[in-house]
Scaffold this motif. Structure first.
Motif, PDB file in Angstrom:
ATOM      1  N   PRO A  53      -5.004  -0.942  -2.152  1.00  0.00           N
ATOM      2  CA  PRO A  53      -5.866   0.176  -1.743  1.00  0.00           C
ATOM      3  C   PRO A  53      -5.568   0.703  -0.345  1.00  0.00           C
ATOM      4  O   PRO A  53      -5.091  -0.024   0.512  1.00  0.00           O
ATOM      5  N   VAL A  68     -12.751   0.217  -6.639  1.00  0.00           N
ATOM      6  CA  VAL A  68     -11.713  -0.676  -7.164  1.00  0.00           C
ATOM      7  C   VAL A  68     -10.499  -0.642  -6.235  1.00  0.00           C
ATOM      8  O   VAL A  68     -10.405   0.211  -5.349  1.00  0.00           O
ATOM      9  N   ASP A  69      -9.579  -1.549  -6.440  1.00  0.00           N
ATOM     10  CA  ASP A  69      -8.386  -1.604  -5.602  1.00  0.00           C
ATOM     11  C   ASP A  69      -7.296  -0.665  -6.096  1.00  0.00           C
ATOM     12  O   ASP A  69      -6.530  -0.116  -5.326  1.00  0.00           O
ATOM     13  N   VAL A  70      -7.215  -0.555  -7.417  1.00  0.00           N
ATOM     14  CA  VAL A  70      -6.110   0.249  -7.960  1.00  0.00           C
ATOM     15  C   VAL A  70      -6.512   0.897  -9.288  1.00  0.00           C
ATOM     16  O   VAL A  70      -7.213   0.294 -10.098  1.00  0.00           O
ATOM     17  N   GLY A  75     -12.736   5.374  -9.993  1.00  0.00           N
ATOM     18  CA  GLY A  75     -12.151   4.283  -9.216  1.00  0.00           C
ATOM     19  C   GLY A  75     -12.631   4.307  -7.772  1.00  0.00           C
ATOM     20  O   GLY A  75     -12.925   3.268  -7.183  1.00  0.00           O
ATOM     21  N   GLN A 114       0.845  -1.187   0.000  1.00  0.00           N
ATOM     22  CA  GLN A 114       0.000   0.000   0.000  1.00  0.00           C
ATOM     23  C   GLN A 114       0.883   1.240   0.000  1.00  0.00           C
ATOM     24  O   GLN A 114       2.053   1.181   0.321  1.00  0.00           O
ATOM     25  N   PRO A 168      -8.772   3.651  -3.665  1.00  0.00           N
ATOM     26  CA  PRO A 168      -7.833   2.828  -4.427  1.00  0.00           C
ATOM     27  C   PRO A 168      -6.421   3.397  -4.424  1.00  0.00           C
ATOM     28  O   PRO A 168      -6.227   4.591  -4.190  1.00  0.00           O
ATOM     29  N   LYS A 187     -11.569  -5.965  -0.992  1.00  0.00           N
ATOM     30  CA  LYS A 187     -12.675  -5.076  -1.340  1.00  0.00           C
ATOM     31  C   LYS A 187     -12.951  -4.036  -0.265  1.00  0.00           C
ATOM     32  O   LYS A 187     -13.701  -4.269   0.657  1.00  0.00           O
ATOM     33  N   ARG A 198      -7.077  -8.594  -7.643  1.00  0.00           N
ATOM     34  CA  ARG A 198      -7.398  -7.175  -7.452  1.00  0.00           C
ATOM     35  C   ARG A 198      -8.353  -6.657  -8.509  1.00  0.00           C
ATOM     36  O   ARG A 198      -8.350  -7.142  -9.633  1.00  0.00           O
TER      37      ARG A 198
END
Ligand SMILES: Nc1nc2c(ncn2[C@@H]2O[C@H](COP(=O)(O)OP(=O)(O)OP(=O)(O)O)[C@@H](O)[C@H]2O)c(=O)[nH]1
Length: 488
Positions: A285, A373-375, A368, A66, A290, A78, A319
């Motif tokens: 994230p 979303v994660d990234v 995002g 991260q 994200p 998530k 992801r």
């Protein structure tokens, strides 16, 4: 008496009918409920969530972490999609001319109008289709009432006919999954792709081992070693350091065989590659949204390809990825990125050709965050490091995104085949945006793998990833020991 008996019978019949009708309705409703409950959709913030990973869940040889503000466990794929406060039309930082434009973008955003960029998001479409299902719940069964006499009874059968219709929406969107690419395992990629380094292997590995293995080295041999390293693009500083360490190793009397020489060379080269540097890609994230990865570099070095390859690795890691096509110079670049996304189920935000790249980057991040979303991976247009206007624009892209959320990673993509010039580019980019890592592409096409040493030496920025071919999975994490293994 007779009349009372008849009334009694009629009441009895009516009650019986009411019971039959009521039971019919109850049975049918129960059946319907079980059907609508079936879809395995999980809801995140009221929106059905669709697994876009295509089911890939692999352990990754890549290391993802991260950004600085991170607090979430990396395993938590998530995060709820929290909504950061809408950016105020804050007075722009005392930047030059670009600040005004940045404000304009933010004002537009604060008005809730993401304007031109189109969001192509399979997840959204899927969600809409799936939420439609529960609406099929209420057919016209309510009509039969208890008062209705015997003649109405057959009407109870009618709703049964509708039952198969309810099953239709049950077919989930998972139908899209088979079209997704199969992603090559991410574990141990550098070792698997070692053959791709054949050219550098010959230039550094074989010739160095040949010289060192020959036994006592005279000054001519040392000069030859020096030439070899310079030719492989190590640069003077790294070359001098490697030779000094090698001399010390050989003088220590521990090197008596070709194997010893090999081991000594391995140690020295790995040490020179600074294995202590953090090479994890900050693509996980944060607690608040994200991770954001910005991909920059000059034209044609492989930015879009790298962004696509990285998306694949992240998807393979489970992801959820959103791509931002901030290369608005070439429509083909956005198309290219969209194709990469479609192949693995990653959405994309793109703008019209010629749109403000900062605006597209900003909208990507907003989308995002909204979509949880994660990234968000943002591909930027290739820009010549010698063109001040273009470099200013890149600085603006980063600043504008940062008004919304921190940029966790700025990856500079460099083409290993251009050697010396790559360093010049890197220095100029480093002045405009704080680089956090380098992706060295096209290492498969050069004998100058030594550029890796030089970039880290002169920039102090770690090489995090290497491109080893044009194939979709020809991206590997850079690992000093595995890299030197591949060279020797
Ligand atoms: N051999 C090899 N080719 C690569 C590698 N990475 C990218 N390429 C190729 O390099 C070419 C340019 O790649 P792009 O991703 O379009 O480059 P770009 O930096 O996005 O280009 P612009 O958008 O024009 O700035 C493509 O033909 C890629 O297939 C690599 O690691 N090895």
């Amino acid at each position: 008496m007779n009349t009372q008996v008849i009334i009694g019978i009629v009441i009895g019949v009516v009650l019986l009918l009411a019971l039959v009708v009521g039971t019919g309705i109850a049975l049918q409703r129960r059946r319907r409920i079980s059907l609508t409950q079936a879809p395995p959709t999980r809801a995140v913030d009221g929106r059905p969530e669709v697994d876009k990973s295509g089911g890939y869940q692999t352990g990754s040889g890549f290391s993802f972490t991260q950004g600085g503000t991170a607090t979430l466990e990396p395993e938590t794929p998530k995060p709820a999609a929290p909504k950061p406060p809408a950016p105020k039309a804050a007075p722009a930082a005392p930047e030059p001319s670009v600040a005004d434009e940045a404000e304009k973008i933010l004002e537009t955003e604060a008005d809730g109008a993401p304007s031109e960029p189109l969001v192509v998001e399979e997840a959204v479409e899927a969600a809409e289709t799936q939420t439609a299902a529960p609406e099929v719940e209420t057919p016209a069964v309510e009509t039969p009432a208890a008062e209705t006499p015997a003649a109405e009874a057959p009407a109870v059968e009618a709703p049964e006919v509708q039952t198969p219709a309810v099953e239709v929406p049950e077919t989930p969107e998972v139908a899209a999954a088979p079209q997704l690419d199969e992603i090559a395992p991410t574990e141990g990629r550098l070792s698997r792709l070692r053959g791709r380094l054949a050219r550098s292997q010959g230039a550094i590995g074989s010739s160095m081992l040949g010289l060192l293995g020959a036994g006592d080295l005279d000054e001519d041999s040392w000069e030859e070693i020096e030439d070899t390293l310079v030719m492989a693009d190590l640069g003077t500083a790294a070359t001098t350091a490697v030779i000094e360490s090698l001399r010390a190793e050989l003088a220590s009397d521990k090197v008596r065989s070709a194997d010893d020489a090999r081991a000594a060379l391995h140690r020295v080269l790995v040490e020179q590659l600074r294995p202590d540097l953090d090479r994890s890609v900050k693509a996980l994230p944060h607690a608040g949204g994200p991770a954001v990865v910005l991909v920059v570099g000059v034209n044609g070095v492989g930015k879009t390809t790298t962004t696509g390859k990285l998306a694949r690795v992240l998807v393979a890691d489970g992801r959820r990825v959103l791509l931002g096509a901030a290369d608005t110079f070439r429509a083909a670049a956005a198309d290219q990125l969209q194709t990469w996304g479609e192949r693995v189920g990653a959405g994309i935000v793109r703008g019209k050709e010629g749109a403000d790249p900062a605006s597209v980057a900003f909208d990507s991040v907003v989308a995002g965050i909204d979509d949880g979303v994660d990234v968000v991976l943002i591909d930027t247009a290739g820009r010549l490091h010698t063109k001040t206007g273009l470099m200013d624009e890149l600085g603006k892209v980063k600043r504008v995104v940062e008004k919304k959320t921190p940029v966790d990673e700025v990856l500079l993509v460099l083409d290993a085949t251009v050697g010396q010039n790559g360093l010049m580019q890197a220095k100029v980019f480093a002045e405009v945006v704080d680089l956090t890592g380098v992706v060295l592409t096209k290492l498969d096409g050069t004998a100058k793998g030594g550029i890796v040493f030089r970039i880290q030496d002169e920039l102090g920025v770690p090489v995090k990833l290497v491109g080893l071919g044009e194939g979709a999975d020809d991206l590997a994490p850079f690992d000093p020991a595995a890299f030197v293994d591949a060279l020797l």
